[in-house]
Write an enzyme that holds these catalytic residues in place. Sequence first.
Site, PDB file in Angstrom:
ATOM      1  CD  GLU A  17       4.123   6.225   7.447  1.00 22.39           C
ATOM      2  OE1 GLU A  17       4.729   5.981   6.497  1.00 22.39           O
ATOM      3  OE2 GLU A  17       4.201   5.168   8.275  1.00 22.39           O
TER       4      GLU A  17
ATOM      5  CB  CYS B 120       1.946   4.335  -3.917  1.00 26.68           C
ATOM      6  SG  CYS B 120       2.314   5.913  -4.918  1.00 26.68           S
TER       7      CYS B 120
ATOM      8  CB  CYS C 245      -7.999   5.289   4.415  1.00 29.57           C
ATOM      9  SG  CYS C 245      -9.325   5.831   2.998  1.00 29.57           S
TER      10      CYS C 245
ATOM     11  CB  CYS D 185      -8.644   0.399  -1.808  1.00 29.47           C
ATOM     12  SG  CYS D 185      -9.536   1.796  -2.261  1.00 29.47           S
TER      13      CYS D 185
ATOM     14  CB  CYS E  19       3.520  12.191  -0.524  1.00 35.67           C
ATOM     15  SG  CYS E  19       2.290  10.885  -0.697  1.00 35.67           S
TER      16      CYS E  19
ATOM     17  CB  CYS F 136      -4.592   0.511  -0.198  1.00 31.82           C
ATOM     18  SG  CYS F 136      -4.150   2.030   0.816  1.00 31.82           S
TER      19      CYS F 136
ATOM     20  CB  SER G  98      -7.611   6.035  -6.978  1.00 30.90           C
ATOM     21  OG  SER G  98      -6.519   6.652  -6.567  1.00 30.90           O
TER      22      SER G  98
ATOM     23  CB  SER H 274      -4.710  11.582  -5.068  1.00 27.28           C
ATOM     24  OG  SER H 274      -4.839  10.102  -5.558  1.00 27.28           O
TER      25      SER H 274
HETATM   26  N1  SAH Z   1      -6.833   7.949  -1.067  1.00 30.30           N
HETATM   27  C1  SAH Z   1      -6.564   8.684  -2.178  1.00 30.30           C
HETATM   28  C2  SAH Z   1      -5.071   9.159  -2.059  1.00 30.30           C
HETATM   29  C3  SAH Z   1      -4.180   8.175  -1.491  1.00 30.30           C
HETATM   30  S1  SAH Z   1      -3.478   6.805  -2.034  1.00 30.30           S
HETATM   31  C4  SAH Z   1      -6.818   7.588  -3.494  1.00 30.30           C
HETATM   32  O1  SAH Z   1      -6.841   6.592  -3.167  1.00 30.30           O
HETATM   33  O2  SAH Z   1      -6.373   8.208  -4.613  1.00 30.30           O
HETATM   34  C5  SAH Z   1      -2.229   7.358  -3.208  1.00 30.30           C
HETATM   35  C6  SAH Z   1      -2.148   6.473  -4.572  1.00 30.30           C
HETATM   36  O3  SAH Z   1      -1.461   5.239  -4.119  1.00 30.30           O
HETATM   37  C7  SAH Z   1      -3.807   5.737  -4.858  1.00 30.30           C
HETATM   38  O4  SAH Z   1      -3.727   5.750  -6.540  1.00 30.30           O
HETATM   39  C8  SAH Z   1      -3.640   4.607  -4.489  1.00 30.30           C
HETATM   40  O5  SAH Z   1      -4.661   3.744  -4.964  1.00 30.30           O
HETATM   41  C9  SAH Z   1      -2.531   3.878  -4.539  1.00 30.30           C
HETATM   42  N2  SAH Z   1      -1.951   2.880  -3.798  1.00 30.30           N
HETATM   43  C10 SAH Z   1      -2.646   2.576  -2.822  1.00 30.30           C
HETATM   44  N3  SAH Z   1      -2.100   1.236  -2.121  1.00 30.30           N
HETATM   45  C11 SAH Z   1      -1.164   0.797  -3.082  1.00 30.30           C
HETATM   46  C12 SAH Z   1      -0.025  -0.062  -3.218  1.00 30.30           C
HETATM   47  N4  SAH Z   1      -0.126  -0.977  -2.272  1.00 30.30           N
HETATM   48  N5  SAH Z   1       0.577  -0.074  -4.242  1.00 30.30           N
HETATM   49  C13 SAH Z   1       0.898   0.872  -5.010  1.00 30.30           C
HETATM   50  N6  SAH Z   1      -0.043   1.926  -4.969  1.00 30.30           N
HETATM   51  C14 SAH Z   1      -0.982   1.922  -4.052  1.00 30.30           C
HETATM   52 FE1  SF4 Z   2      -8.070   5.130   1.051  1.00 33.59          FE
HETATM   53 FE2  SF4 Z   2      -6.620   5.614  -1.003  1.00 33.59          FE
HETATM   54 FE3  SF4 Z   2      -5.901   3.524   0.214  1.00 33.59          FE
HETATM   55 FE4  SF4 Z   2      -8.193   3.433  -0.898  1.00 33.59          FE
HETATM   56  S1  SF4 Z   2      -6.232   3.571  -2.039  1.00 33.59           S
HETATM   57  S2  SF4 Z   2      -7.928   2.740   1.138  1.00 33.59           S
HETATM   58  S3  SF4 Z   2      -8.879   5.632  -0.602  1.00 33.59           S
HETATM   59  S4  SF4 Z   2      -5.879   5.541   0.955  1.00 33.59           S
END
Ligand code: SAH
Ligand code: SF4
Length: 369
Positions: free
Chosen positions: A96, A344, A116, A120, A109, A123, A223, A201
């Site tokens: 996406e 996000c 991934c 996390c 974005c 996410c 992050s 990021s």
């Molecule tokens: N993998 C990288 C970049 C992609 S995620 C990273 O983790 O930095 C982009 C941002 O969205 C990151 O800060 C991530 O932690 C945040 N994010 C992920 N899942 C989310 C969610 N469910 N709600 C809000 N932010 C989220």
């Molecule tokens: Fe991957 Fe970023 Fe999502 Fe963590 S927040 S699982 S590093 S995409």
Amino acid sequence: MMAAASPVNLFGLDRTALRARFLDMGEPPYRADQVMHWIYRRGMDDFGAMTNLGKDLRAQLAGHFVIRPPELLTEQVSQDGTCKWVLRVDARNAVETVFIPEGSRGTLCISSQVGCAMDCSFCSTGAQGFSRNLTTAEIVAQVWFASKALGGNFQTARAISNVVFMGMGEPLANYAEVLPTLRILLDDHGFGLSKRRVTVSTSGLVPFMDRLREDCDTALAVSLHAPNDELRNELVPINRKYPLAELMAACRRYTEQKDRKAHIVYEYVMLEGVNDRTEHALQLAKLLAGLPAKVNLIPFNPFPGTEYRRSKLEQIRNFAGVLYAKDILTTTRKTRGDDIDAACGQLVGRVHNRQRRRLRDIPVHTVHS
Ligand code: SAH
Ligand code: SF4
């Protein structure tokens, strides 16, 4: 007889690589620059239309190369103008790409991986697992595709003013493909963006943060999501490998030799009752004290199957207030495109999960010895 090599997609070659190919064909390097200009500045994908190149060269190029964007599967436009495209990268996988208009700015974005592996806990991309890295061509083509789709004239009135690696995937876990992508984004004959308008990021892959600093030095977002190791181990499992002390030292190094305006944006997802209390804000302020830092609070975006909840607005305000009182610049991210699941952490694409082991299952002591 050997099978003919399949043509190379030009989206995958940065200027150095393209010039090398041209030299191999007996062509001077400036010809490579001209081709890049056609592709990225003029939005052209047809060699035949590159009129400042000789006919023979155009035919030769068409024999060796392709300029091929990914196939569009779906396009959705949110009420707030946010656009989300699902792009097919192979028979089983799609990623996406999201465009977020904001006044005179437009932020794209982009995704760097299919899924991934960082796992996390909050996410949805992480929850899907990991299929594969995207190639440079697949990452660059997202920007090219979006510019075209937005009808932006590539040279003037550019719809995309900023690019952030905040789509699917952990960009620094795919460094080999992300670095040439950054070079094309910044190249004058490429998209011509300035370093501060391109943000990588990361969840905190310390060795690659150092490499990025040496190689390309773009804007960086980290992050963070938790102000202590115990909580961060749970939310961002890569913390078990690179705990906060190492991460913060790498952050310090990243901005050390830069001009005084350089700072890192620390992203902090607001999860009700998990990381959003006053004591967390105080810990965070302590962690960031003296660093060139901005905090970006991200209200949690829910997705099916998650047990987390978004912090109440009042709590987010209180958290921001505590940081503010400690002189830490803090913004709260507006949730954009949530009616089309483009916010996000809601990006899921289509991921054929090939990962067996989950990072979160790795015991702490065996990873960080
Ligand atoms: N993998 C990288 C970049 C992609 S995620 C990273 O983790 O930095 C982009 C941002 O969205 C990151 O800060 C991530 O932690 C945040 N994010 C992920 N899942 C989310 C969610 N469910 N709600 C809000 N932010 C989220
Ligand atoms: Fe991957 Fe970023 Fe999502 Fe963590 S927040 S699982 S590093 S995409």
